[in-house]
Design a protein around this motif. Structure first.
Motif, PDB file in Angstrom:
ATOM      1  N   ILE A 109       0.662  -1.080  -0.047  1.00  0.00           N
ATOM      2  CA  ILE A 109      -0.075   0.157  -0.020  1.00  0.00           C
ATOM      3  C   ILE A 109       0.802   1.236  -0.068  1.00  0.00           C
ATOM      4  N   SER A 110       1.903   1.346   0.687  1.00  0.00           N
ATOM      5  CA  SER A 110       2.951   2.373   0.872  1.00  0.00           C
ATOM      6  C   SER A 110       3.471   2.678  -0.419  1.00  0.00           C
ATOM      7  N   ALA A 111       3.786   1.458  -1.165  1.00  0.00           N
ATOM      8  CA  ALA A 111       4.599   1.635  -2.456  1.00  0.00           C
ATOM      9  C   ALA A 111       3.651   2.070  -3.516  1.00  0.00           C
ATOM     10  N   GLY A 112       2.242   1.815  -3.400  1.00  0.00           N
ATOM     11  CA  GLY A 112       1.180   2.196  -4.161  1.00  0.00           C
ATOM     12  C   GLY A 112       1.172   3.580  -3.916  1.00  0.00           C
ATOM     13  N   LEU A 113       1.082   4.445  -2.888  1.00  0.00           N
ATOM     14  CA  LEU A 113       0.935   5.485  -2.368  1.00  0.00           C
ATOM     15  C   LEU A 113       2.232   6.379  -3.028  1.00  0.00           C
ATOM     16  N   GLU A 114       3.357   5.913  -2.877  1.00  0.00           N
ATOM     17  CA  GLU A 114       4.644   6.581  -3.486  1.00  0.00           C
ATOM     18  C   GLU A 114       4.294   6.697  -5.120  1.00  0.00           C
ATOM     19  N   ALA A 115       4.158   5.621  -5.703  1.00  0.00           N
ATOM     20  CA  ALA A 115       3.696   5.770  -7.038  1.00  0.00           C
ATOM     21  C   ALA A 115       2.602   6.749  -7.373  1.00  0.00           C
ATOM     22  N   ALA A 116       1.593   6.644  -6.779  1.00  0.00           N
ATOM     23  CA  ALA A 116       0.534   7.701  -7.041  1.00  0.00           C
ATOM     24  C   ALA A 116       1.090   9.264  -6.786  1.00  0.00           C
ATOM     25  N   ARG A 117       1.778   9.366  -5.613  1.00  0.00           N
ATOM     26  CA  ARG A 117       2.153  10.861  -5.631  1.00  0.00           C
ATOM     27  C   ARG A 117       3.215  11.267  -6.730  1.00  0.00           C
ATOM     28  N   ALA A 118       4.006  10.444  -7.193  1.00  0.00           N
ATOM     29  CA  ALA A 118       5.092  10.796  -8.196  1.00  0.00           C
ATOM     30  C   ALA A 118       4.090  10.991  -9.569  1.00  0.00           C
ATOM     31  N   GLU A 119       3.099  10.337  -9.751  1.00  0.00           N
ATOM     32  CA  GLU A 119       2.344  10.423 -11.035  1.00  0.00           C
ATOM     33  C   GLU A 119       1.546  11.793 -10.920  1.00  0.00           C
ATOM     34  N   GLN A 120       1.318  12.150  -9.636  1.00  0.00           N
ATOM     35  CA  GLN A 120       0.635  13.480  -9.232  1.00  0.00           C
ATOM     36  C   GLN A 120       1.433  14.552  -9.340  1.00  0.00           C
ATOM     37  N   ARG A 155       3.909  14.679 -11.538  1.00  0.00           N
ATOM     38  CA  ARG A 155       4.222  14.615 -13.293  1.00  0.00           C
ATOM     39  C   ARG A 155       3.050  15.429 -13.713  1.00  0.00           C
ATOM     40  N   ALA A 156       1.739  14.962 -13.337  1.00  0.00           N
ATOM     41  CA  ALA A 156       0.611  15.574 -14.087  1.00  0.00           C
ATOM     42  C   ALA A 156       0.545  16.956 -13.668  1.00  0.00           C
ATOM     43  N   ARG A 157       0.537  17.263 -12.366  1.00  0.00           N
ATOM     44  CA  ARG A 157       0.567  18.913 -12.154  1.00  0.00           C
ATOM     45  C   ARG A 157       1.530  19.733 -12.963  1.00  0.00           C
ATOM     46  N   ALA A 158       2.742  19.157 -12.871  1.00  0.00           N
ATOM     47  CA  ALA A 158       4.059  19.816 -13.552  1.00  0.00           C
ATOM     48  C   ALA A 158       3.391  20.132 -15.283  1.00  0.00           C
ATOM     49  N   GLU A 159       2.735  19.113 -15.934  1.00  0.00           N
ATOM     50  CA  GLU A 159       2.542  18.813 -17.047  1.00  0.00           C
ATOM     51  C   GLU A 159       1.438  20.044 -17.527  1.00  0.00           C
ATOM     52  N   LEU A 160       0.509  20.102 -16.465  1.00  0.00           N
ATOM     53  CA  LEU A 160      -0.658  20.840 -16.614  1.00  0.00           C
ATOM     54  C   LEU A 160      -0.020  22.511 -16.288  1.00  0.00           C
ATOM     55  N   LYS A 161       0.910  22.683 -15.281  1.00  0.00           N
ATOM     56  CA  LYS A 161       1.204  23.922 -15.174  1.00  0.00           C
ATOM     57  C   LYS A 161       2.037  24.528 -16.246  1.00  0.00           C
ATOM     58  N   ARG A 162       2.811  23.443 -17.254  1.00  0.00           N
ATOM     59  CA  ARG A 162       3.481  23.817 -18.122  1.00  0.00           C
ATOM     60  C   ARG A 162       2.407  24.355 -19.373  1.00  0.00           C
ATOM     61  N   TYR A 208      -5.009  20.424 -23.838  1.00  0.00           N
ATOM     62  CA  TYR A 208      -5.088  20.908 -22.361  1.00  0.00           C
ATOM     63  C   TYR A 208      -5.979  20.225 -21.445  1.00  0.00           C
ATOM     64  N   GLU A 209      -7.234  19.949 -22.101  1.00  0.00           N
ATOM     65  CA  GLU A 209      -8.047  19.221 -21.050  1.00  0.00           C
ATOM     66  C   GLU A 209      -7.757  17.866 -20.880  1.00  0.00           C
ATOM     67  N   ALA A 210      -7.145  17.332 -21.905  1.00  0.00           N
ATOM     68  CA  ALA A 210      -6.180  16.047 -21.243  1.00  0.00           C
ATOM     69  C   ALA A 210      -5.262  16.011 -20.330  1.00  0.00           C
ATOM     70  N   ALA A 211      -4.705  17.085 -20.295  1.00  0.00           N
ATOM     71  CA  ALA A 211      -3.631  17.043 -19.289  1.00  0.00           C
ATOM     72  C   ALA A 211      -4.332  17.537 -17.796  1.00  0.00           C
ATOM     73  N   ALA A 249      -5.736  14.388 -16.605  1.00  0.00           N
ATOM     74  CA  ALA A 249      -4.586  13.290 -15.938  1.00  0.00           C
ATOM     75  C   ALA A 249      -4.284  14.033 -14.782  1.00  0.00           C
ATOM     76  N   ALA A 250      -4.383  15.302 -14.367  1.00  0.00           N
ATOM     77  CA  ALA A 250      -3.768  15.864 -13.143  1.00  0.00           C
ATOM     78  C   ALA A 250      -5.096  15.451 -11.903  1.00  0.00           C
ATOM     79  N   GLN A 251      -6.188  15.720 -12.442  1.00  0.00           N
ATOM     80  CA  GLN A 251      -7.401  15.096 -11.659  1.00  0.00           C
ATOM     81  C   GLN A 251      -7.427  13.739 -11.005  1.00  0.00           C
ATOM     82  N   SER A 252      -7.045  12.870 -12.172  1.00  0.00           N
ATOM     83  CA  SER A 252      -6.831  11.337 -11.893  1.00  0.00           C
ATOM     84  C   SER A 252      -5.831  11.184 -11.005  1.00  0.00           C
ATOM     85  N   ALA A 253      -4.707  11.823 -11.298  1.00  0.00           N
ATOM     86  CA  ALA A 253      -3.652  11.740 -10.238  1.00  0.00           C
ATOM     87  C   ALA A 253      -3.910  11.922  -8.846  1.00  0.00           C
ATOM     88  N   ASP A 254      -4.495  12.963  -8.534  1.00  0.00           N
ATOM     89  CA  ASP A 254      -5.061  13.559  -7.232  1.00  0.00           C
ATOM     90  C   ASP A 254      -6.060  12.580  -6.656  1.00  0.00           C
TER      91      ASP A 254
END
Length: 346
Positions: free
Chosen positions: A92-103, A105-112, A127-130, A133-138
């Motif tokens: 579960i902890s590993a899954g949380l770390e992976a989810a945070r990393a994706e979060q 990345r997705a936020r950085a892509e949206l900000k760019r 833009y809507e796809a990005a 992706a950010a909302q899904s990561a959250d």
């Protein structure tokens, strides 16, 4: 000649006078008969059942995994907030770390992409796809945090452990029972089955007397807490819950007998009862009896039957109060046969 003729006539008359008389008709068969009684329903309903805590909660993990620890056993008493069991949180902890990393990345892509979208250098679908992706990561991060927070089972109130269907090291799926805990604050009840005729005679709050043999037969007071709203499809019975007075000796699983006070309106309803020996050929709620008429003749009659009770068989139709029915020698009787009745009252 005249003398001989006279002598022959005298001898003939003597012979006729000595002939045997015809046998008398047979006496009517002596048969015991009983009077149909109009009784009232018993003032109490008797049943038997088992004791249980009213609120029994099945505890489970919200996500699957390997059980790391179970800290209680069956029969243990637990306190509110006490830790009862935990999962191995490594995956579960590993899954949380992976989810945070994706979060991240997705936020950085949206900000760019936000200033590029403002200048019209990218299309809106990109833009809507990005953004999606950010909302899904959250959402994935929230789900993993929830799984981590619920990887432990904590007692929601004081109670007792009734069952432990899982063991440490076992791989369990989401929602699989790990512990069953009864809440002490909910109190103990006696759960027992009732027939439909018994259930309709009871009301919520009706007083009851419960005897538990494990407690040396000492009676406990109680009252009807709940009545089943629908019969069990397998057994056709209704369940009644009788709230029991507090007693430190009570345990789930004790066997008890209950006497519940019936509704006075239902108790007063008159009913017709006949001895079971009077009925023959019973089938599909119907049977036959021999009814005695005013000329001491028995008449065959079909009757509708109800349940069998201590006082006799309930008759739903075909007889009237005060009539007499044969209760012996039924195999020797015939419709319209004259008998010598031996009467007895119920």
């Amino acid at each position: 000649m005249r003398y001989s003729l006279l002598l022959s006539l005298l001898l003939l008359l003597a012979a006729c006078s000595n002939a045997a008389a015809p046998p008398p008709p047979p006496a009517p068969l002596a048969v015991r008969v009983a009077q149909v009684g109009a009784g009232a329903l018993a003032e109490t309903v008797e049943t038997a059942g088992t004791v249980a805590l009213r609120e029994e909660t099945v505890l489970a993990f919200t996500s699957g995994g390997r059980i790391a620890r179970i800290l209680v056993n069956e029969g243990d008493r637990v306190r509110r907030g006490q830790l009862l069991a935990t999962l191995d949180v490594t995956p579960i902890s590993a899954g949380l770390e992976a989810a945070r990393a994706e979060q991240v990345r997705a936020r950085a892509e949206l900000k760019r992409l936000e200033p590029l979208m403002a200048k019209g250098w990218i299309t809106r679908p990109r833009y809507e796809a990005a953004l999606a992706a950010a909302q899904s990561a959250d959402a994935a991060v929230k789900a993993q945090r929830f799984a981590l927070d619920t990887a432990r089972i904590v007692a929601s109130g004081d109670g007792v452990v009734l069952s432990r269907p899982a063991e440490p090291g076992q791989i369990v799926a989401e929602g699989m029972p790990v512990l069953i805990v009864g809440k002490a604050a909910s109190g103990y009840v006696l759960r027992a089955p009732l027939s439909d005729r018994e259930a309709v005679r009871l009301t919520r709050g009706a007083p009851a007397r419960v005897v538990l043999e494990a407690l040396d037969g000492q009676p406990l007071t109680g009252s009807v807490l709940e009545l089943g709203g629908r019969a069990d499809r397998a057994t056709g019975t209704f369940q009644v819950e009788i709230a029991l007075a507090p007693d430190p000796r009570l345990r789930s699983g004790l066997i008890g007998r209950a006497s519940i006070t019936a509704n006075p309106a239902a108790t007063a309803a008159p009913r017709l009862l006949v001895p079971p020996l009077a009925i023959f050929g019973a089938r599909a709620g119907e049977g036959f009896v021999y009814v005695l008429d005013n000329q001491n003749k028995v008449r065959l009659r079909k009757v509708r039957l109800g349940q069998t009770e201590d006082g006799g068989v309930l008759v739903l139709g075909g007889l009237a109060p005060g009539e007499w029915v044969a209760v012996a020698a039924l195999d020797r009787l015939r419709d319209g046969m004259t008998i010598s009745p031996e009467r007895r009252k119920p």
